[in-house]
Design a protein around this motif. Structure first.
Motif, short mmCIF file in Angstrom:
data_model
loop_
_atom_site.label_atom_id
_atom_site.label_comp_id
_atom_site.label_asym_id
_atom_site.label_seq_id
_atom_site.Cartn_x
_atom_site.Cartn_y
_atom_site.Cartn_z
N GLY A 63 0.86 -1.18 0.00
CA GLY A 63 0.00 0.00 0.00
C GLY A 63 0.89 1.23 0.00
O GLY A 63 1.15 1.83 1.04
N GLY A 65 0.74 4.25 -1.62
CA GLY A 65 0.27 5.63 -1.74
C GLY A 65 0.96 6.37 -2.86
O GLY A 65 1.04 5.90 -4.00
N PHE A 69 7.39 6.63 1.02
CA PHE A 69 8.29 5.69 1.70
C PHE A 69 9.31 5.11 0.72
O PHE A 69 10.52 5.07 1.01
CB PHE A 69 7.49 4.56 2.38
CG PHE A 69 8.39 3.43 2.83
CD1 PHE A 69 9.09 3.53 4.01
CD2 PHE A 69 8.56 2.30 2.02
CE1 PHE A 69 9.97 2.51 4.40
CE2 PHE A 69 9.43 1.28 2.41
CZ PHE A 69 10.14 1.39 3.60
N VAL A 85 3.18 -1.37 -4.06
CA VAL A 85 1.92 -1.77 -4.70
C VAL A 85 0.82 -0.88 -4.14
O VAL A 85 0.74 -0.65 -2.93
CB VAL A 85 1.61 -3.27 -4.50
CG1 VAL A 85 1.50 -3.65 -3.03
CG2 VAL A 85 0.35 -3.66 -5.27
N GLU A 86 0.00 -0.33 -5.05
CA GLU A 86 -1.01 0.65 -4.65
C GLU A 86 -2.26 0.45 -5.49
O GLU A 86 -2.19 0.34 -6.71
CB GLU A 86 -0.44 2.07 -4.84
CG GLU A 86 -1.43 3.19 -4.72
CD GLU A 86 -2.20 3.20 -3.40
OE1 GLU A 86 -1.58 3.08 -2.32
OE2 GLU A 86 -3.45 3.27 -3.46
N GLY A 112 -2.17 -2.01 -8.42
CA GLY A 112 -2.91 -3.24 -8.21
C GLY A 112 -3.26 -3.41 -6.76
O GLY A 112 -2.92 -2.58 -5.91
N ILE A 114 -3.07 -5.69 -3.30
CA ILE A 114 -2.08 -6.59 -2.68
C ILE A 114 -2.50 -8.05 -2.80
O ILE A 114 -1.67 -8.94 -2.80
CB ILE A 114 -1.79 -6.25 -1.20
CG1 ILE A 114 -2.96 -6.65 -0.30
CG2 ILE A 114 -1.43 -4.80 -0.98
CD1 ILE A 114 -2.56 -7.73 0.66
N PHE A 128 2.32 0.12 6.61
CA PHE A 128 1.85 1.27 7.39
C PHE A 128 0.31 1.17 7.49
O PHE A 128 -0.41 1.97 6.92
CB PHE A 128 2.30 2.57 6.71
CG PHE A 128 1.87 3.86 7.39
CD1 PHE A 128 1.26 3.87 8.64
CD2 PHE A 128 2.08 5.08 6.77
CE1 PHE A 128 0.86 5.06 9.25
CE2 PHE A 128 1.70 6.28 7.37
CZ PHE A 128 1.08 6.27 8.60
N SER A 130 -2.16 -0.12 6.18
CA SER A 130 -2.83 0.36 4.97
C SER A 130 -4.33 0.07 4.91
O SER A 130 -5.06 0.79 4.25
CB SER A 130 -2.17 -0.27 3.74
OG SER A 130 -0.85 0.19 3.63
N GLU A 133 -7.93 2.31 6.57
CA GLU A 133 -8.84 3.28 5.94
C GLU A 133 -10.27 2.72 5.87
O GLU A 133 -11.22 3.49 5.79
CB GLU A 133 -8.35 3.69 4.56
CG GLU A 133 -8.27 2.56 3.56
CD GLU A 133 -7.84 3.01 2.17
OE1 GLU A 133 -7.57 4.21 1.98
OE2 GLU A 133 -7.78 2.15 1.27
C1 LIG Z 1 -1.45 4.88 4.98
S1 LIG Z 1 -1.18 4.93 3.22
C2 LIG Z 1 0.56 4.62 3.22
C3 LIG Z 1 1.29 5.01 1.98
C4 LIG Z 1 2.78 4.68 1.95
N1 LIG Z 1 3.04 3.34 2.44
C5 LIG Z 1 3.60 5.66 2.75
O1 LIG Z 1 3.85 5.35 3.90
O2 LIG Z 1 3.97 6.73 2.29
C6 LIG Z 1 -1.90 3.34 2.75
C7 LIG Z 1 -2.10 3.11 1.26
O3 LIG Z 1 -2.47 1.75 1.07
C8 LIG Z 1 -3.34 1.67 -0.04
N2 LIG Z 1 -4.10 0.42 0.06
C9 LIG Z 1 -5.03 0.09 0.97
N3 LIG Z 1 -5.50 -1.15 0.76
C10 LIG Z 1 -4.84 -1.63 -0.34
C11 LIG Z 1 -4.90 -2.86 -1.05
N4 LIG Z 1 -5.73 -3.83 -0.67
N5 LIG Z 1 -4.10 -3.01 -2.12
C12 LIG Z 1 -3.25 -2.00 -2.51
N6 LIG Z 1 -3.17 -0.82 -1.89
C13 LIG Z 1 -3.96 -0.63 -0.79
C14 LIG Z 1 -4.20 2.91 0.09
O4 LIG Z 1 -4.80 3.24 -1.16
C15 LIG Z 1 -3.19 3.94 0.59
O5 LIG Z 1 -2.66 4.67 -0.48
#
Ligand SMILES: C[S@@+](CC[C@H](N)C(=O)[O-])C[C@H]1O[C@@H](n2cnc3c(N)ncnc32)[C@H](O)[C@@H]1O
Length: 204
Positions: A63, A65, A69, A85-86, A112, A114, A128, A130, A133
């Motif tokens: 995830g 974003g 990171f 992967v996002e 895509g 995860i 993080f 993810s 949300e």
């Molecule tokens: C809290 S943000 C963290 C972003 C990044 N890891 C950072 O720390 O800068 C979590 C991200 O996970 C993505 N996300 C949530 N569920 C996901 C999934 N099932 N597959 C891919 N991405 C996902 C969200 O769209 C969001 O952009």
């Protein structure tokens, strides 16, 4: 590939002096989400130190974003490869734009879910929180996707299975994540930042 030689010796260094500076790589709408959703540089430094075990290691951000990171990890550890992967296509586009501005070759973004990704292609993982949300009632990234408790649990079950299938020695760094989301074969080896940041190694 960009290689950091010494502090402030390269124009790229200026982006990594502060979080505010790095956030300026992104549009205003993305900068506004930084405090709640994107990993601070101080955390990335600690995580990269733990996850980058050898040159050429492949680290996956689960995830990713807008790639903050991964990009910072790639800056601190130029001999490692960072993958993100996002699920949101627009965030992947912002990540790609930032990567191009920095000119980094050791970062790769995948659009895509995860659930579709083969974790065996990677050595170590960063997470993080993810999926949280799905449980938030405010400060969401957007209203463009479906959120639900079902998805929160489903994604965590998938993550648990994928991490469980990884070989002994696999490392995971979690930030703001409940311990019971990580399979028991992983041993917590360190925690920092008032235990919000945890380091795990698969031992069984
Ligand atoms: C809290 S943000 C963290 C972003 C990044 N890891 C950072 O720390 O800068 C979590 C991200 O996970 C993505 N996300 C949530 N569920 C996901 C999934 N099932 N597959 C891919 N991405 C996902 C969200 O769209 C969001 O952009």
């Amino acid at each position: 590939m960009y290689q950091a030689t010494s502090a402030y010796s390269n124009p790229i260094d200026k982006w990594f002096r502060t979080d505010a500076q790095l956030n300026r790589l992104y549009p205003d709408s993305i900068q506004l989400l930084a405090h709640r959703h994107w990993t601070p540089l101080q955390i990335t430094q600690l995580v990269a130190q733990f996850l980058v075990t050898h040159p050429g290691v492949n680290v996956l951000d689960i995830g990713s974003g807008v790639g903050k990171f991964c990009l910072a990890g790639a800056y601190y550890k130029p001999h490692a490869s960072f993958y993100g992967v996002e699920q949101r296509k627009d965030l992947v586009a912002h990540a790609e734009d930032a990567r191009e501005m920095l000119g980094f070759q050791n970062v790769h973004f995948i659009h895509g879910n995860i659930t579709e990704l083969d974790f065996s292609q990677y050595d170590h993982f960063y997470f993080f929180n993810s999926f949280y949300e799905n449980l938030m009632d405010k400060e969401k990234i957007d209203d463009n996707i479906t959120y639900s408790t079902y998805l929160f649990n489903y994604y965590h079950r998938q993550l648990y299975k994928k991490l469980n299938a990884m070989p002994i020695g696999t490392r995971v760094a979690t930030f703001h994540c409940l311990d019971n989301k990580i399979p028991p074969g992983y041993q917590e080896v360190d925690s920092q930042v008032q235990t919000l940041l945890k380091f795990w190694i698969k031992v069984l």
